[in-house]
Design a protein around this motif. Sequence first.
Motif, PDB file in Angstrom:
ATOM      1  N   VAL A   1       0.295  20.632 -18.383  1.00  0.00           N
ATOM      2  CA  VAL A   1       1.501  20.382 -18.104  1.00  0.00           C
ATOM      3  C   VAL A   1       2.481  21.065 -18.878  1.00  0.00           C
ATOM      4  O   VAL A   1       2.150  20.992 -20.037  1.00  0.00           O
ATOM      5  N   SER A   2       3.833  21.558 -18.322  1.00  0.00           N
ATOM      6  CA  SER A   2       4.667  22.333 -18.985  1.00  0.00           C
ATOM      7  C   SER A   2       5.861  21.381 -19.178  1.00  0.00           C
ATOM      8  O   SER A   2       6.751  21.134 -18.513  1.00  0.00           O
ATOM      9  N   PRO A   3       6.015  21.055 -20.659  1.00  0.00           N
ATOM     10  CA  PRO A   3       7.499  20.436 -20.824  1.00  0.00           C
ATOM     11  C   PRO A   3       8.648  21.113 -20.855  1.00  0.00           C
ATOM     12  O   PRO A   3       8.848  22.290 -21.249  1.00  0.00           O
ATOM     13  N   CYS A   4       9.713  20.610 -20.277  1.00  0.00           N
ATOM     14  CA  CYS A   4      10.716  21.084 -20.186  1.00  0.00           C
ATOM     15  C   CYS A   4      11.993  20.234 -20.104  1.00  0.00           C
ATOM     16  O   CYS A   4      11.877  19.088 -19.523  1.00  0.00           O
ATOM     17  N   ILE A   5      13.272  20.562 -20.395  1.00  0.00           N
ATOM     18  CA  ILE A   5      14.253  19.907 -20.457  1.00  0.00           C
ATOM     19  C   ILE A   5      15.384  20.194 -19.342  1.00  0.00           C
ATOM     20  O   ILE A   5      15.320  21.112 -18.793  1.00  0.00           O
TER      21      ILE A   5
ATOM     22  N   ALA B   1      18.559  23.929 -17.229  1.00  0.00           N
ATOM     23  CA  ALA B   1      17.128  23.534 -17.674  1.00  0.00           C
ATOM     24  C   ALA B   1      16.483  24.331 -18.134  1.00  0.00           C
ATOM     25  O   ALA B   1      16.676  25.882 -18.250  1.00  0.00           O
ATOM     26  N   GLY B   2      15.460  24.331 -18.753  1.00  0.00           N
ATOM     27  CA  GLY B   2      14.633  25.259 -19.470  1.00  0.00           C
ATOM     28  C   GLY B   2      13.243  24.672 -20.431  1.00  0.00           C
ATOM     29  O   GLY B   2      13.158  23.659 -20.326  1.00  0.00           O
ATOM     30  N   PHE B   3      12.366  25.637 -20.436  1.00  0.00           N
ATOM     31  CA  PHE B   3      10.915  25.106 -21.025  1.00  0.00           C
ATOM     32  C   PHE B   3      11.275  25.050 -22.349  1.00  0.00           C
ATOM     33  O   PHE B   3      11.762  25.812 -23.062  1.00  0.00           O
ATOM     34  N   THR B   4      10.214  24.118 -22.702  1.00  0.00           N
ATOM     35  CA  THR B   4      10.457  23.741 -24.309  1.00  0.00           C
ATOM     36  C   THR B   4       9.379  24.791 -24.953  1.00  0.00           C
ATOM     37  O   THR B   4       8.510  25.111 -24.529  1.00  0.00           O
ATOM     38  N   GLU B   5       9.839  25.446 -26.296  1.00  0.00           N
ATOM     39  CA  GLU B   5       9.023  26.349 -26.796  1.00  0.00           C
ATOM     40  C   GLU B   5       7.999  25.621 -28.011  1.00  0.00           C
ATOM     41  O   GLU B   5       8.514  24.540 -28.460  1.00  0.00           O
TER      42      GLU B   5
ATOM     43  N   LEU C   1      12.600  18.406 -28.131  1.00  0.00           N
ATOM     44  CA  LEU C   1      13.303  18.387 -27.087  1.00  0.00           C
ATOM     45  C   LEU C   1      14.825  18.425 -27.170  1.00  0.00           C
ATOM     46  O   LEU C   1      15.444  19.093 -26.435  1.00  0.00           O
ATOM     47  N   GLU C   2      15.720  17.747 -28.253  1.00  0.00           N
ATOM     48  CA  GLU C   2      16.875  17.952 -28.648  1.00  0.00           C
ATOM     49  C   GLU C   2      17.177  19.485 -29.094  1.00  0.00           C
ATOM     50  O   GLU C   2      18.082  19.910 -28.603  1.00  0.00           O
ATOM     51  N   GLN C   3      16.143  19.959 -29.823  1.00  0.00           N
ATOM     52  CA  GLN C   3      16.411  21.473 -30.053  1.00  0.00           C
ATOM     53  C   GLN C   3      16.630  22.425 -28.789  1.00  0.00           C
ATOM     54  O   GLN C   3      17.259  23.322 -28.828  1.00  0.00           O
ATOM     55  N   CYS C   4      15.509  21.990 -27.790  1.00  0.00           N
ATOM     56  CA  CYS C   4      15.482  22.853 -26.782  1.00  0.00           C
ATOM     57  C   CYS C   4      16.589  22.509 -25.872  1.00  0.00           C
ATOM     58  O   CYS C   4      17.304  23.627 -25.408  1.00  0.00           O
TER      59      CYS C   4
ATOM     60  N   LEU D   1       6.717  19.061 -16.586  1.00  0.00           N
ATOM     61  CA  LEU D   1       7.345  17.588 -16.724  1.00  0.00           C
ATOM     62  C   LEU D   1       8.756  17.429 -17.395  1.00  0.00           C
ATOM     63  O   LEU D   1       9.076  18.278 -18.265  1.00  0.00           O
ATOM     64  N   MET D   2       9.601  17.335 -16.488  1.00  0.00           N
ATOM     65  CA  MET D   2      11.210  17.407 -16.809  1.00  0.00           C
ATOM     66  C   MET D   2      11.733  16.148 -17.588  1.00  0.00           C
ATOM     67  O   MET D   2      11.680  15.034 -17.102  1.00  0.00           O
ATOM     68  N   MET D   3      12.360  16.350 -18.697  1.00  0.00           N
ATOM     69  CA  MET D   3      12.822  15.455 -19.401  1.00  0.00           C
ATOM     70  C   MET D   3      14.375  15.585 -19.409  1.00  0.00           C
ATOM     71  O   MET D   3      14.966  16.575 -19.792  1.00  0.00           O
ATOM     72  N   GLY D   4      14.974  14.411 -18.855  1.00  0.00           N
ATOM     73  CA  GLY D   4      16.445  14.548 -18.458  1.00  0.00           C
ATOM     74  C   GLY D   4      17.339  13.859 -19.570  1.00  0.00           C
ATOM     75  O   GLY D   4      16.853  12.929 -20.147  1.00  0.00           O
ATOM     76  N   PHE D   5      18.371  14.565 -19.700  1.00  0.00           N
ATOM     77  CA  PHE D   5      19.311  14.227 -20.943  1.00  0.00           C
ATOM     78  C   PHE D   5      20.716  14.489 -20.457  1.00  0.00           C
ATOM     79  O   PHE D   5      20.944  15.112 -19.451  1.00  0.00           O
ATOM     80  N   ILE D   6      21.465  13.757 -20.958  1.00  0.00           N
ATOM     81  CA  ILE D   6      22.945  13.928 -20.620  1.00  0.00           C
ATOM     82  C   ILE D   6      23.592  14.177 -22.121  1.00  0.00           C
ATOM     83  O   ILE D   6      22.956  13.825 -23.176  1.00  0.00           O
TER      84      ILE D   6
END
Length: 271
Positions: free
Chosen positions: A142-146, A176-180, A185-188, A218-223
């Motif tokens: 599972v690849s986390p991304c924002i 959007a982009g992948f978390t390193e 997540l916020e830094q990403c 796995l997309m983590m959605g933000f505003i």
Amino acid sequence: MQNEQIHLTQQQPAWWLIIAEGQMLVCHGAQPVPFGCLDELPFPELDLTEHIVIGEFDGYPLVLVRMSDANQDMGLGEYKGLRYILGKVPDPLFNLVGRGFQIVNFLDTHRFCGQCGQPMQRIDWELAMKCFQCGHRCYPRVSPCIIVAIRKGKQILLANHVRHNKPGQEIYTTLAGFTEAGETLEQCVEREVYEEAGIKVKNIRYIKSQPWPFPHSLMMGFIADYAEGELTIDTNELNDARWFNFDDLPLLPPHGTIARLLIEKVRQRCL
């Protein structure tokens, strides 16, 4: 996730995820995912010895079955890519089907041990591949991304990504982009926005997540709100990025995507 192996009777209704050559069998009509009992459906060549129950939708199991030949449509319909059913089926069913595609991808890419090189075997008490030579075990990746929608006053930042550059059908969407490794997540969110668009953001707020099986995100959605800076796009990632008024929006991603949901969230707050 438990690797469910159940005995399906001829009279048990089920949803059927039949995958061959990276595509799924879809039915013509309003419901593209095949549904019915074994004795009602034309499955003369269907091998259920390796089936996997992905989960349940509407009280019935979704059963993954792999076929070797995409020409075996069994008179039900035709084979299509996973994106074909996006927006055509309820989100929970799409997510289950997407899980099935991720499982197939996992099984195909973990046939050999990454530690000693010996063949891996699928174990029957959980969804995993194990090397019985050295004991190494692997689980589906599972690849986390924002993904983030950015507003500036009554405008929203939308970008045409390189992968969405179809002449005459240029889709504009969120960043959007992948978390390193070692990154929150916020830094990403802050890093990806700055790298791709050259601006800084503030008031980062989590909205919702979405499994995105292309192939295993796995997309983590933000505003977020615009803070400072001038738009300077990364041309390796984006063809264009602009601030849009909501009465003059470009072609947007389809409903059913978290990108569209975030855009609509910002629209509601700005109108």
